[in-house]
Design an enzyme around this catalytic site. Structure first.
Site, PDB file in Angstrom:
ATOM      1  N   ARG A 391      91.224 -14.908  20.221  1.00 59.75           N
ATOM      2  CA  ARG A 391      91.982 -15.365  21.212  1.00 59.75           C
ATOM      3  C   ARG A 391      93.536 -15.928  20.509  1.00 59.75           C
ATOM      4  NH1 ARG A 391      88.862 -18.046  26.346  1.00 59.75           N
ATOM      5  NH2 ARG A 391      87.504 -16.252  26.767  1.00 59.75           N
ATOM      6  N   ASN A 427      87.965 -10.935  18.048  1.00 56.85           N
ATOM      7  CA  ASN A 427      87.371 -10.869  19.414  1.00 56.85           C
ATOM      8  C   ASN A 427      88.282 -11.263  20.474  1.00 56.85           C
ATOM      9  OD1 ASN A 427      85.062 -11.230  21.479  1.00 56.85           O
ATOM     10  ND2 ASN A 427      86.221 -13.217  21.778  1.00 56.85           N
ATOM     11  N   GLU A 428      88.596 -10.577  21.276  1.00 51.35           N
ATOM     12  CA  GLU A 428      89.536 -10.794  22.476  1.00 51.35           C
ATOM     13  C   GLU A 428      91.313 -11.119  21.811  1.00 51.35           C
ATOM     14  OE1 GLU A 428      88.105 -13.910  24.853  1.00 51.35           O
ATOM     15  OE2 GLU A 428      86.440 -12.522  25.664  1.00 51.35           O
ATOM     16  N   ASN A 429      91.377 -10.286  21.139  1.00 50.35           N
ATOM     17  CA  ASN A 429      92.681 -10.257  20.452  1.00 50.35           C
ATOM     18  C   ASN A 429      93.861 -10.048  20.953  1.00 50.35           C
ATOM     19  OD1 ASN A 429      90.537  -9.422  17.709  1.00 50.35           O
ATOM     20  ND2 ASN A 429      91.753 -11.405  17.578  1.00 50.35           N
TER      21      ASN A 429
END
Length: 824
Positions: A391, A427-429
């Site tokens: 994130r 993750n969730e970039n």
């Protein structure tokens, strides 16, 4: 599945693995008797300056702790505060006597969060940024210099003062982002080791086993890298290979050659090696011995032979055969200790996963303890491990250097583990927020750099990310966001959504699915919230979906958060996975509830409640749904062990479900048989093991029975059936319901004006206590929280009272406090 007695032997061996490796490298843990201060100091002198006993000028006051230690163990789930993000100090004196002439003395950290600085007396000797990778500080010269001082001889009595400052303060230029759905814990929350090494020592041995798909021949390529070396470059190497039974297979004395910055120790060939797999986790052992100047250094490495293949748009193959990856996730987090889990707790958690039928795990979202990987190797659990680029977007040069350093450290430190098949890059970039700029092309460029670095360091394993569609073409394996029946859509959309996403990439692997469940909350009509959902097939997660307010209708916001609903959701997913022959596999998110700063309004505040077990290992009902599909060891479980009171109309038929892998089950209610049902995995729900039964008002005895050859499986529960209707919640009744040694369980019940239990009540309940006892709270569990939403009109809390008297209070927002006096 591994047989129970064999599993016990594996775990017994595993408990000694860490000690074995440490002894081989002449290491010892220095976990005991540290002074700790939860604040900053004005400087290092404040940690070591002399003070008199009882001198009031000796403040601040330090406390004694043992490592692993996390200073957010309780405040991470305290509903009244933001968890502490700032510096903490640890100090200790050590006796240091290196047995090797001209050897090196090292401090080896297995993990400390999130920035660390190390001092010998007042001299800074090392620092590290990153809360999850291992790192080492060479303290040789600083120790020798301090030994020459008067302070060493007089004030410190021949011991070496070590001080360590750790810091988990918010920092936008540090990975991971504080927007992440997990706490960035502070503390020395893994083991700390004091290591002595000789003049010539190895930093690392890299073991690269390959095997033909038919398993006829295995080849072992061995590389090494020197940590230290004497002035003389002459040293001898010996390698010894032992098979999984401990038998010595081969001994070799290679001539080490320098290749690309490392040393080539040659190859070993093994005919018909035992192949590593989840059902047969065969581990070979390589001992590498380096001799120089009359000194010996020995490194032991466990590894396994296995052949891995991802078919394009197709299944996953292990050793030439299809293996459906039956997975889950793990955070390094536990009740009362935060990230500082003990070795025994780690083993218990991994064993519970294996007993649930897990053969695959994604470690979210950072490099985890070596104990976790050792357990996966020995238990037979395949692994996707990733760096914590999670994130927030993409920072600058310092940020990107840290990301590459974390990836390098993770791959090199966990390179030999046969369980690892995937290196995760992020993750969730696609989630912005930390920086004013959110540039997709720059993110793509950095992702590509990580992908290339991963393959450079380890060509044998795949790369992967989850939920960043504009980077899915860069990595080898991709997982899109599919949360059917929770954040979007209905769980019946799962198969269609997965099939469509599979077609968009070469290698599809679905990680993260499921939903939250408030432990001990149950529902008579669990799928009621689905009626509000528009059935447009949308199943992805979007910004704001985790919030409990606003936005489109979704079960995550409008549902009841019951265990009943989540069991149905999981049941549907698992039965569908059996009909998807192209599927590589999935990983349920997560195995265990964990703390998070971004969910203060959850029924247990600051806890992500999607686990199938609570934060203290208490199993939810959903654990047994997985067991019924994924295990072969006979099991039988009636749904509702934590559902004491059901409700409905007189003579209304109620569904009773049994989760079992047995071929057939017979149900008895109040001694009367309700008939035999045959299991059919495609007969939803509960694979056909369900009965519609008219319960009698008051107590009902429910028993399920199944024969498995000569073995008789049984499970029993008692449930009260309430037909009396209730009105608006108006008052709280607080009562003692159980005593076990010094722990007393207290129950708060939500009642209407006539004293009838309100079985659908979800009111917030607040507990407090005064007197000689202490509430067991800030655990992040359904019975370990000072503020908690009611489950079916009640909430539990425990009081520790060894002697004397205590008063426990419970209140709702709508009522005054109710007091209960307890004496011991």
């Amino acid at each position: 599945m591994i047989k129970e007695n064999k599993l016990y032997k594996i775990l017994t061996l595993l408990l000694g693995v860490g000690t074995l490796q440490l002894q081989a490298q002449e290491s010892r843990r220095i976990d005991q008797e540290w002074d700790f201060l939860k604040s900053d100091l004005g400087g290092i002198w404040e940690a070591v300056r002399p003070v008199g006993a009882g001198n009031p000028e000796s403040v601040p006051l330090w406390q004694t702790v043992s490592l692993p230690h996390c200073y957010n163990a309780l405040d991470a789930v305290d509903p009244a505060v933001n968890y502490y993000q700032g510096p903490g100090w640890y100090r200790k004196t050590l006796t240091i006597e290196n047995p090797y002439p001209n050897g090196r003395t090292l401090l080896h950290f297995e993990g400390a969060g999130q920035k660390s600085t190390v001092y010998i007396h007042t001299q800074k000797v090392g620092e590290h940024v990153g809360g999850y990778d291992e790192w080492t500080v060479d303290i040789t010269e600083a120790v020798e210099q301090f030994k020459k001082t008067d302070a060493y001889k007089t004030r410190f009595k021949g011991k070496i003062p070590v001080s360590i400052r750790v810091d988990n303060s918010r920092d936008l230029e540090m990975i991971p982002s504080d927007l992440s759905d997990f706490n960035l814990y502070g503390g020395i929350y893994r083991h700390l080791n004091l290591k002595y090494v000789p003049q010539t020592a190895l930093e690392k041995v890299f073991v690269s086993p390959t095997v033909d798909v038919d398993g006829k021949q295995g080849v072992l390529q061995i590389r090494g890298r020197l940590l230290t070396q004497s002035n003389s470059s002459s040293f001898d190497v010996e390698t010894q290979l032992y098979d999984p039974s401990g038998k010595l297979l081969l001994t070799q004395t290679p001539l080490a050659r320098s290749v690309g910055g490392s040393l080539d120790f040659g190859k070993l060939t093994v005919k018909k090696p035992e192949l590593w797999s989840p059902d047969h986790p065969a581990l070979y052992r390589l001992v590498t011995i380096v001799k120089s100047n009359g000194q010996t250094f020995k490194e032991e490495s466990l590894f396994g032979f296995r052949h891995v293949e991802f078919k394009n748009n197709g299944p996953f193959l292990l050793n030439g055969k299809r293996l459906l990856l039956q997975g889950t996730h793990r955070h390094e987090d536990h009740a009362a200790v935060g990230a500082a889990m003990t070795d025994a707790q780690i083993l218990q958690e991994m064993t519970m996963m294996k007993e649930m039928g897990v053969n695959f795990i994604r470690l979210g979202h950072y490099q985890q303890s070596r104990r976790v990987l050792e357990a996966c190797d020995s238990l037979g659990i395949l692994v996707w491990e990733e760096i914590p680029w999670c994130r927030g977007g993409l920072g600058g040069e310092i940020y990107q250097q840290q990301g590459k350093r974390m990836l390098t450290n993770m791959i090199e430190q966990h390179y030999n583990h046969p369980s690892i098949i995937i290196w995760g890059l992020g993750n969730e970039n696609d989630w912005p927020g930390d920086f004013p700029e959110f540039d997709k092309e720059k993110i793509r460029t950095f992702m590509r750099e990580l992908h290339e670095l991963s393959h450079q360091l380890d060509p044998s394993r795949k790369t992967a990310i989850r939920r960043c569609d504009f980077c899915k073409d860069i990595v080898d394996v991709y997982s899109p966001s599919i949360w059917a029946g929770w954040y979007r859509g209905m769980y019946t959309d799962y198969k269609t959504a997965s099939t469509e996403e599979m077609k968009k990439v070469k290698h599809f692997l679905h990680v993260e699915w499921g939903g939250d469940s408030h432990a001990r909350r149950h529902a008579e009509d669990p799928d009621r919230a689905l009626a509000k959902i528009e059935g447009d097939g949308t199943t992805d997660e979007r910004a704001g979906d985790a919030s409990l307010v606003g936005g489109a209708a979704r079960v995550s916001k409008d549902g009841d958060w019951s265990e009943s609903y989540i069991c149905n959701l999981i049941d549907w997913h698992l039965k569908e996975q059996e009909t998807m022959p192209w599927l590589t596999g999935t990983a349920y998110w997560p195995f265990k509830d964990f703390s998070t700063p971004v969910r203060p309004d959850n029924p247990v505040p600051y806890v992500n409640q999607k686990g199938v077990v609570e934060r203290d290992f208490t199993k939810k009902e959903s654990y047994y749904v997985f067991q019924s599909y994924w295990t072969s060891k006979p099991m039988l479980h009636i749904y509702g062990h934590t559902w004491p009171v059901r409700w409905g109309q007189t003579d209304e038929a109620k569904m009773i479900k049994v989760y079992s892998n047995a071929k057939e089950v017979e149900l008895f209610v109040n001694g009367e048989s309700q008939g035999i049902k045959k299991r059919n995995s495609q007969d939803f729900p509960a694979a056909g093991l369900r009965w519609m039964v008219k319960l009698r008002e008051g107590k009902n005895q429910i028993k399920a029975v199944s024969k498995n050859g000569k073995e008789l499986l049984t499970d029993e529960i008692e449930q009260v059936y309430q037909t009396q209707a209730w009105g608006k919640p108006t008052k709280l009744q607080v009562e003692e319901i159980e005593r076990e040694d010094d722990v007393i369980t207290v129950q708060a019940k939500v009642l209407d004006k006539d004293g009838i239990l309100c079985l659908d009540a979800k009111n917030w309940i607040y507990f407090d206590a005064t007197g000689d006892g202490e509430l067991i709270i800030d655990q992040g569990t359904s019975i370990g929280a000072r503020k908690v939403q009611a489950y079916n009109g009640r909430a539990l809390v425990r009081l520790r009272l060894s002697t004397g008297k205590a008063v426990v209070s419970g209140r709702m927002d709508e009522s005054k406090s109710t007091l209960l006096t307890i004496e011991k």
